[in-house]
Design an enzyme around this catalytic site. Structure first.
Site, PDB file in Angstrom:
ATOM      1  N   HIS A 188       2.052  18.638 -26.303  1.00 31.79           N
ATOM      2  CA  HIS A 188       1.782  17.098 -26.319  1.00 31.79           C
ATOM      3  C   HIS A 188       0.426  16.609 -27.074  1.00 31.79           C
ATOM      4  CE1 HIS A 188       4.854  17.771 -23.312  1.00 31.79           C
ATOM      5  NE2 HIS A 188       4.782  16.473 -23.240  1.00 31.79           N
ATOM      6  N   HIS A 202       1.646  13.832 -29.415  1.00 32.02           N
ATOM      7  CA  HIS A 202       1.285  12.354 -29.146  1.00 32.02           C
ATOM      8  C   HIS A 202       0.567  11.839 -30.414  1.00 32.02           C
ATOM      9  CE1 HIS A 202       0.581  12.551 -24.434  1.00 32.02           C
ATOM     10  NE2 HIS A 202       1.910  12.329 -25.093  1.00 32.02           N
ATOM     11  N   GLU A 231      -3.962  17.254 -11.377  1.00 33.00           N
ATOM     12  CA  GLU A 231      -4.557  17.619 -12.748  1.00 33.00           C
ATOM     13  C   GLU A 231      -5.978  17.854 -12.566  1.00 33.00           C
ATOM     14  OE1 GLU A 231      -1.956  16.036 -15.869  1.00 33.00           O
ATOM     15  OE2 GLU A 231      -3.515  16.717 -17.321  1.00 33.00           O
ATOM     16  N   HIS A 239       9.643  11.234 -28.477  1.00 36.63           N
ATOM     17  CA  HIS A 239       8.614  12.065 -27.762  1.00 36.63           C
ATOM     18  C   HIS A 239       8.973  13.525 -27.896  1.00 36.63           C
ATOM     19  CE1 HIS A 239       5.811  13.214 -24.504  1.00 36.63           C
ATOM     20  NE2 HIS A 239       6.713  13.764 -23.949  1.00 36.63           N
ATOM     21  N   GLU A 282      11.518  19.540 -23.903  1.00 33.31           N
ATOM     22  CA  GLU A 282      10.843  19.907 -22.480  1.00 33.31           C
ATOM     23  C   GLU A 282      11.016  21.339 -21.840  1.00 33.31           C
ATOM     24  OE1 GLU A 282       7.909  18.358 -21.844  1.00 33.31           O
ATOM     25  OE2 GLU A 282       8.241  16.446 -23.098  1.00 33.31           O
ATOM     26  N   ARG A 336       0.671  -1.302   0.072  1.00 36.71           N
ATOM     27  CA  ARG A 336       0.101   0.050   0.021  1.00 36.71           C
ATOM     28  C   ARG A 336       0.601   1.122   0.043  1.00 36.71           C
ATOM     29  NH1 ARG A 336      -2.775  -3.202   3.633  1.00 36.71           N
ATOM     30  NH2 ARG A 336      -4.564  -4.190   2.504  1.00 36.71           N
ATOM     31  N   LYS A 354       8.140  23.294 -13.131  1.00 35.71           N
ATOM     32  CA  LYS A 354       7.377  22.227 -12.817  1.00 35.71           C
ATOM     33  C   LYS A 354       6.706  22.256 -11.263  1.00 35.71           C
ATOM     34  CE  LYS A 354       6.065  17.588 -13.996  1.00 35.71           C
ATOM     35  NZ  LYS A 354       6.459  16.317 -14.581  1.00 35.71           N
ATOM     36  N   ARG A 401      -2.123  22.046 -14.028  1.00 35.09           N
ATOM     37  CA  ARG A 401      -1.074  21.331 -14.565  1.00 35.09           C
ATOM     38  C   ARG A 401      -1.232  20.731 -15.939  1.00 35.09           C
ATOM     39  NH1 ARG A 401       1.532  16.178 -10.764  1.00 35.09           N
ATOM     40  NH2 ARG A 401       2.942  15.489 -12.515  1.00 35.09           N
ATOM     41  N   ASN A 422       1.321  20.395 -20.671  1.00 32.06           N
ATOM     42  CA  ASN A 422       1.070  19.406 -21.853  1.00 32.06           C
ATOM     43  C   ASN A 422       1.133  20.441 -22.995  1.00 32.06           C
ATOM     44  OD1 ASN A 422       0.393  16.895 -20.361  1.00 32.06           O
ATOM     45  ND2 ASN A 422      -1.819  17.472 -20.385  1.00 32.06           N
ATOM     46  N   LYS A 471       3.927  11.683 -10.828  1.00 35.70           N
ATOM     47  CA  LYS A 471       3.048  10.888 -11.937  1.00 35.70           C
ATOM     48  C   LYS A 471       3.647   9.422 -12.100  1.00 35.70           C
ATOM     49  CE  LYS A 471       0.040  13.955 -14.665  1.00 35.70           C
ATOM     50  NZ  LYS A 471      -0.263  14.421 -16.086  1.00 35.70           N
TER      51      LYS A 471
HETATM   52  N1  LIG Z   1       5.938  10.801 -14.761  1.00 40.70           N
HETATM   53  C1  LIG Z   1       5.907  11.927 -15.711  1.00 40.70           C
HETATM   54  O1  LIG Z   1       5.538  13.010 -15.235  1.00 40.70           O
HETATM   55  C2  LIG Z   1       6.201  11.636 -16.916  1.00 40.70           C
HETATM   56  C3  LIG Z   1       6.710  12.922 -17.785  1.00 40.70           C
HETATM   57  C4  LIG Z   1       7.375  12.828 -18.981  1.00 40.70           C
HETATM   58  C5  LIG Z   1       7.504  11.328 -19.400  1.00 40.70           C
HETATM   59  N2  LIG Z   1       7.206  10.287 -18.725  1.00 40.70           N
HETATM   60  C6  LIG Z   1       7.629   9.099 -19.192  1.00 40.70           C
HETATM   61  O2  LIG Z   1       9.119   9.070 -19.354  1.00 40.70           O
HETATM   62  C7  LIG Z   1       9.417   8.216 -20.329  1.00 40.70           C
HETATM   63  C8  LIG Z   1      10.427   8.761 -21.266  1.00 40.70           C
HETATM   64  O3  LIG Z   1      11.619   8.907 -20.262  1.00 40.70           O
HETATM   65  P1  LIG Z   1      12.994   9.185 -21.057  1.00 40.70           P
HETATM   66  O4  LIG Z   1      12.985  10.174 -22.268  1.00 40.70           O
HETATM   67  O5  LIG Z   1      14.060   9.450 -20.198  1.00 40.70           O
HETATM   68  O6  LIG Z   1      13.211   7.579 -21.557  1.00 40.70           O
HETATM   69  P2  LIG Z   1      13.966   6.374 -21.016  1.00 40.70           P
HETATM   70  O7  LIG Z   1      14.069   6.131 -19.840  1.00 40.70           O
HETATM   71  O8  LIG Z   1      13.818   5.331 -22.181  1.00 40.70           O
HETATM   72  O9  LIG Z   1      15.629   6.877 -21.302  1.00 40.70           O
HETATM   73  C9  LIG Z   1      15.809   7.205 -22.713  1.00 40.70           C
HETATM   74  C10 LIG Z   1      17.191   6.344 -23.099  1.00 40.70           C
HETATM   75  O10 LIG Z   1      18.314   7.062 -22.357  1.00 40.70           O
HETATM   76  C11 LIG Z   1      18.913   5.940 -21.787  1.00 40.70           C
HETATM   77  N3  LIG Z   1      19.572   6.926 -20.655  1.00 40.70           N
HETATM   78  C12 LIG Z   1      19.151   7.425 -19.876  1.00 40.70           C
HETATM   79  N4  LIG Z   1      20.267   8.098 -18.919  1.00 40.70           N
HETATM   80  C13 LIG Z   1      21.214   7.712 -19.601  1.00 40.70           C
HETATM   81  C14 LIG Z   1      22.400   8.258 -19.327  1.00 40.70           C
HETATM   82  N5  LIG Z   1      22.800   9.217 -18.276  1.00 40.70           N
HETATM   83  N6  LIG Z   1      23.519   7.741 -20.122  1.00 40.70           N
HETATM   84  C15 LIG Z   1      23.224   6.986 -21.015  1.00 40.70           C
HETATM   85  N7  LIG Z   1      22.101   6.409 -21.355  1.00 40.70           N
HETATM   86  C16 LIG Z   1      21.180   6.771 -20.572  1.00 40.70           C
HETATM   87  C17 LIG Z   1      18.095   4.998 -21.173  1.00 40.70           C
HETATM   88  O11 LIG Z   1      18.644   3.711 -21.116  1.00 40.70           O
HETATM   89  C18 LIG Z   1      17.259   4.724 -22.449  1.00 40.70           C
HETATM   90  O12 LIG Z   1      17.853   4.034 -23.483  1.00 40.70           O
HETATM   91  C19 LIG Z   1       8.102   7.575 -21.000  1.00 40.70           C
HETATM   92  O13 LIG Z   1       7.952   6.433 -20.480  1.00 40.70           O
HETATM   93  C20 LIG Z   1       7.073   8.620 -20.637  1.00 40.70           C
HETATM   94  O14 LIG Z   1       5.926   8.365 -20.560  1.00 40.70           O
HETATM   95  C21 LIG Z   1       6.902  10.315 -17.495  1.00 40.70           C
END
Ligand SMILES: NC(=O)c1ccc[n+]([C@@H]2O[C@H](COP(=O)([O-])OP(=O)(O)OC[C@H]3O[C@@H](n4cnc5c(N)ncnc54)[C@H](O)[C@@H]3O)[C@@H](O)[C@H]2O)c1
Length: 368
Positions: free
Chosen positions: A249, A253, A237, A265, A186, A121, A227, A242, A246, A143
């Site tokens: 986005h 998307h 949201e 993305h 971003e 939990r 943020k 919040r 987007n 999130k």
């Molecule tokens: N929770 C939220 O508020 C929120 C907001 C935006 C995006 N997201 C989510 O985040 C994800 C995208 O995140 P992302 O762009 O970080 O993708 P990711 O986590 O897949 O990382 C991108 C790539 O970079 C590599 N990587 C990361 N740090 C590294 C480093 N220091 N050195 C070498 N390689 C490295 C990872 O292994 C991966 O291959 C999606 O799933 C999206 O839905 C969540």
């Protein structure tokens, strides 16, 4: 006689956590980690090889630490993998005083946050974001999510705030170029919505091209502050505040989906911000100068404003198809699409309902 209405008024404790941004902070992690019965580190193997020891070594002699590796990529953020992680946590006999540590990009952060939100939990978790996108966006705000089969991204999840966020910009040295751009998109986004009369925009516009080291620290600081300011006004949201995050986005998307995720993305968000500016201009919500300034900043940081040539052959980019995708987006309510659009001046956005398909087709055609 039973009462007809019983009111339960629970005063939730304030959610309060620190985000530290410091070059080399990973090397001093023991000074920051909260006490815990055990630590459970979730990461990718290649990130563990680069940075894992800095986290594990200072903890190993003192407490129980277990590392769980998740495969790389969005597909790994799955329901099946979350079950596997939860089982691994149970085998490790974690109690509610154990802490989960996420070392990675948004995939690791979202997954670690999700399993922490439901394990017994809810247990505490710490974000150590390693991608630029995770540093400026996903690690802050609580999130968490996983993807469930073919139902779309992030549809299963919970709001679960981390206990602590540790950002070490030095780890960006190993980040691939494309991931760098995903994060930059971003960062630029914040300059278009942070209600500072264009101050951050001017800063970004006058700054030299950032390198992966310390020059970027200010970019990260302002983004995280933006943020945090928005999230604390509308954590779950509900008020629309919040939703401003987007920007770009809704269009983004659709482009990501149409390209079958060949457009990343961040690049989709960049094109999406351009289209949001075009729609806003068309609706006379901003003037030509504001529209051009938005597009110029994207160009300065070498971010796309059209579908990159390499992706054009990989997806279905007809306007009709894209409009269909819009209608299936999470943000559609009563057939109206909610767009976040720049309104008035440079650093102000609002949520605007719009569903004139002909106008949307015209706007979309600008990115082909
Ligand atoms: N929770 C939220 O508020 C929120 C907001 C935006 C995006 N997201 C989510 O985040 C994800 C995208 O995140 P992302 O762009 O970080 O993708 P990711 O986590 O897949 O990382 C991108 C790539 O970079 C590599 N990587 C990361 N740090 C590294 C480093 N220091 N050195 C070498 N390689 C490295 C990872 O292994 C991966 O291959 C999606 O799933 C999206 O839905 C969540």
């Amino acid at each position: 006689m039973p009462l007809e209405e019983i009111k339960l008024n629970i005063k939730r404790p304030e959610i309060n956590y620190s985000i530290f941004i410091e070059d080399g902070i990973l090397g001093k992690i023991k000074n920051y980690l909260p006490n815990a019965s055990k630590y459970f580190l979730l990461t990718h193997k290649h990130l563990y090889d680069l940075y894992g020891e800095k986290i594990i070594t200072p903890l190993q002699n003192v407490l129980g630490v277990k590392t769980h590796f998740l495969p790389d990529g969005e597909k790994a953020k799955s329901w099946d993998n979350s079950r596997e992680i939860l089982e691994s946590m149970l085998h490790f006999q974690m109690d509610r005083k154990a802490v989960v540590i996420a070392l990675g990009g948004g995939v690791i952060g979202d997954m670690a946050g999700f399993v922490s939100s439901i394990y017994q939990r809810g247990v505490d978790f710490i974000q150590i974001p390693t991608s630029l996108l995770a540093m400026v966006d996903s690690s802050v705000g609580g999130k968490t999510a996983v993807n469930l089969g073919g139902y779309g991204k992030n549809l299963i999840g919970a709001f679960h705030q981390p206990k602590l966020v540790l950002i070490d910009p030095l780890v960006l040295d190993s980040l691939p170029e494309l991931e760098w751009k995903n994060g930059l998109a971003e960062i630029l986004k914040y300059s278009f919505l942070r209600e500072d009369n264009g101050e951050f925009y001017e800063y970004l516009d006058n700054a030299p091209q950032p390198s992966k080291g310390g020059a970027l620290k200010e970019f990260i600081q302002v983004s995280v502050q933006t943020k945090a300011d928005i999230v604390k006004q509308d954590e779950t949201e509900k008020t629309g505040k919040r939703a401003l995050l987007n920007l770009g986005h809704t269009f983004g998307h659709v482009l990501e989906t149409a390209s079958e995720y060949q457009i990343s993305h961040g690049l989709a968000v960049s094109i999406g911000i351009r289209l949001a500016a075009e729609l806003s201009f068309k609706l006379k919500l901003i003037n030509l100068e504001v529209k051009n300034k938005i597009i110029d900043l994207l160009k300065k940081y070498d971010l796309p404003i059209k579908i990159p040539t390499i992706n054009k052959t990989q997806g279905d980019f007809q306007s009709e198809k894209l409009i269909d995708l819009f209608m299936h987006d999470k943000k559609v309510e009563n057939n109206k699409i909610n767009f976040v659009l720049p309104v008035g001046h440079l650093s102000h956005c609002e949520v605007v309902e719009f569903n004139d398909k002909e106008v949307l087709k015209e706007i979309l055609s600008l990115c082909f």
